[in-house]
Design an enzyme around this catalytic site. Sequence first.
Site, PDB file in Angstrom:
ATOM      1  N   ALA A 148       0.805  -1.217   0.000  1.00 15.81           N
ATOM      2  CA  ALA A 148       0.000   0.000   0.000  1.00 15.81           C
ATOM      3  C   ALA A 148       0.838   1.267   0.000  1.00 15.81           C
ATOM      4  CB  ALA A 148      -0.928  -0.005   1.214  1.00 15.81           C
ATOM      5  N   HIS A 206       9.445  -5.386   2.069  1.00 12.91           N
ATOM      6  CA  HIS A 206       8.976  -4.789   0.814  1.00 12.91           C
ATOM      7  C   HIS A 206      10.053  -4.985  -0.251  1.00 12.91           C
ATOM      8  CE1 HIS A 206       5.182  -2.892   2.065  1.00 12.91           C
ATOM      9  NE2 HIS A 206       5.758  -2.843   3.250  1.00 12.91           N
ATOM     10  N   ARG A 238      12.686 -24.253  -4.401  1.00 18.63           N
ATOM     11  CA  ARG A 238      14.002 -24.091  -5.024  1.00 18.63           C
ATOM     12  C   ARG A 238      14.549 -22.666  -4.907  1.00 18.63           C
ATOM     13  NH1 ARG A 238      11.603 -27.577  -8.861  1.00 18.63           N
ATOM     14  NH2 ARG A 238      11.037 -25.810 -10.199  1.00 18.63           N
ATOM     15  N   ASP A 284       0.827  -4.066  12.796  1.00 19.32           N
ATOM     16  CA  ASP A 284       0.836  -3.222  11.596  1.00 19.32           C
ATOM     17  C   ASP A 284      -0.492  -2.475  11.497  1.00 19.32           C
ATOM     18  OD1 ASP A 284       1.986  -2.056   9.392  1.00 19.32           O
ATOM     19  OD2 ASP A 284       1.560  -3.699   8.025  1.00 19.32           O
ATOM     20  N   LEU A 321      -4.074  -5.008   0.605  1.00 19.64           N
ATOM     21  CA  LEU A 321      -4.130  -4.832   2.052  1.00 19.64           C
ATOM     22  C   LEU A 321      -3.300  -3.620   2.458  1.00 19.64           C
ATOM     23  CD1 LEU A 321      -3.708  -8.544   3.222  1.00 19.64           C
ATOM     24  CD2 LEU A 321      -5.798  -7.185   3.283  1.00 19.64           C
TER      25      LEU A 321
END
Length: 398
Positions: A148, A206, A238, A284, A321
Amino acid sequence: MYRNLLIKNTRICCNGALIDKDELYVNGVTGLFENSLANSSGEMDLETIDLENRIIAPAFIELQINGCLGIHFTNFLDEGTYRANLEMVSRYLVEKGVGGFYVTLPTVKADVFKKILPQLKPREYDDGAGLLGAHCEGPWLNPSKKGAHDASLMQIPCRTSIEQLYGDNDSVSAIKMVTLAPELDGSSTVIEELTKGHNIRVSLGHSAADFDTGLAALKAGAATMTHVFNAMNPLHHRSPGLAGLMVSEESPYFSLIADGIHLHAATLAMAFRANPQKCILITDSVEMAGLADGLYPGHAQIPHQQRKQGNQVTIEGTDTLIGSCSSLDECIRNLTQWSGCSLAQAVQCATENIARMMGLKDRGVIEMGRRADFVVLDDAGRVLETWIGGKAVYQSER
């Protein structure tokens, strides 16, 4: 007259275990835990409290909170209003068992950082949770994992300096943690400057970094990861990405949003079990926490309307979100339910683990010489009372 405190018949959360404690002492003058009150000075009343086998835990620590009660920490009108809002938040948080919080500032313009950071130097509040400093979540983030955040405001470390983005030493002194993407050019240099030059914890987040890039960042001085699995490459058998660092030899701390929205219950349990001693619970939370469901305006971080539905907040018209509206005590209860861990183990993720990672020596653990910031819990993890510095500041309606 100050009152010493004798707490009897309780169980305390200590290093992930519940320990029977017949007597626990608090010095009424210093507000610190003591082994006894034999050396307390002056004539003082002694208040004795029988907790009838209820649980005492260190007051919780909010490592990542963007706001609540309609207050977003990037909104700045003037110093007086901003400081009043901080105090309002601090008094709200003790109702959730929180004794200290780090204000999270997401990716905003440099002038916003420079106005707000001087207001976020650590301080204590009467009857509220202590302000422990700032967590700057940006602007050195990867636009491909913006979540966001406003990608147009993101920066590259090799092209910007700490001073250009955050301000002078007075501003930077308020910063206790910075989240950044380690794959960006110049990130290793800025990690070393933040950690060695300013004693700031660096978290990875992020980010589209692979496992090896994350490993290099840890060796450069990064200590933790921000909301693992969210706004980063998924764990692949992997190509484990940053999430794979949870089980690396470097063993960084890692934070999880245990709201049942950002992570599936099984994913939360898997991450916790990977390393309970390094797991950190965060909310958060955003400014809609504590408010009714509905549509709300944007702010300096998000120039869009925001929709709140329960604990979920998204950018209106999308499934992006923004944050959560969960409380930290709720996240603790969720972790016990979904992972099968004990209440003391979950509490550790919101107290002792954070205190160790952030280098806090005055709180976060129930031991002699630390602040008597504690919560009284029932066996289900519900907050019954919150005490700050040996003073009762919240009591639930039982």
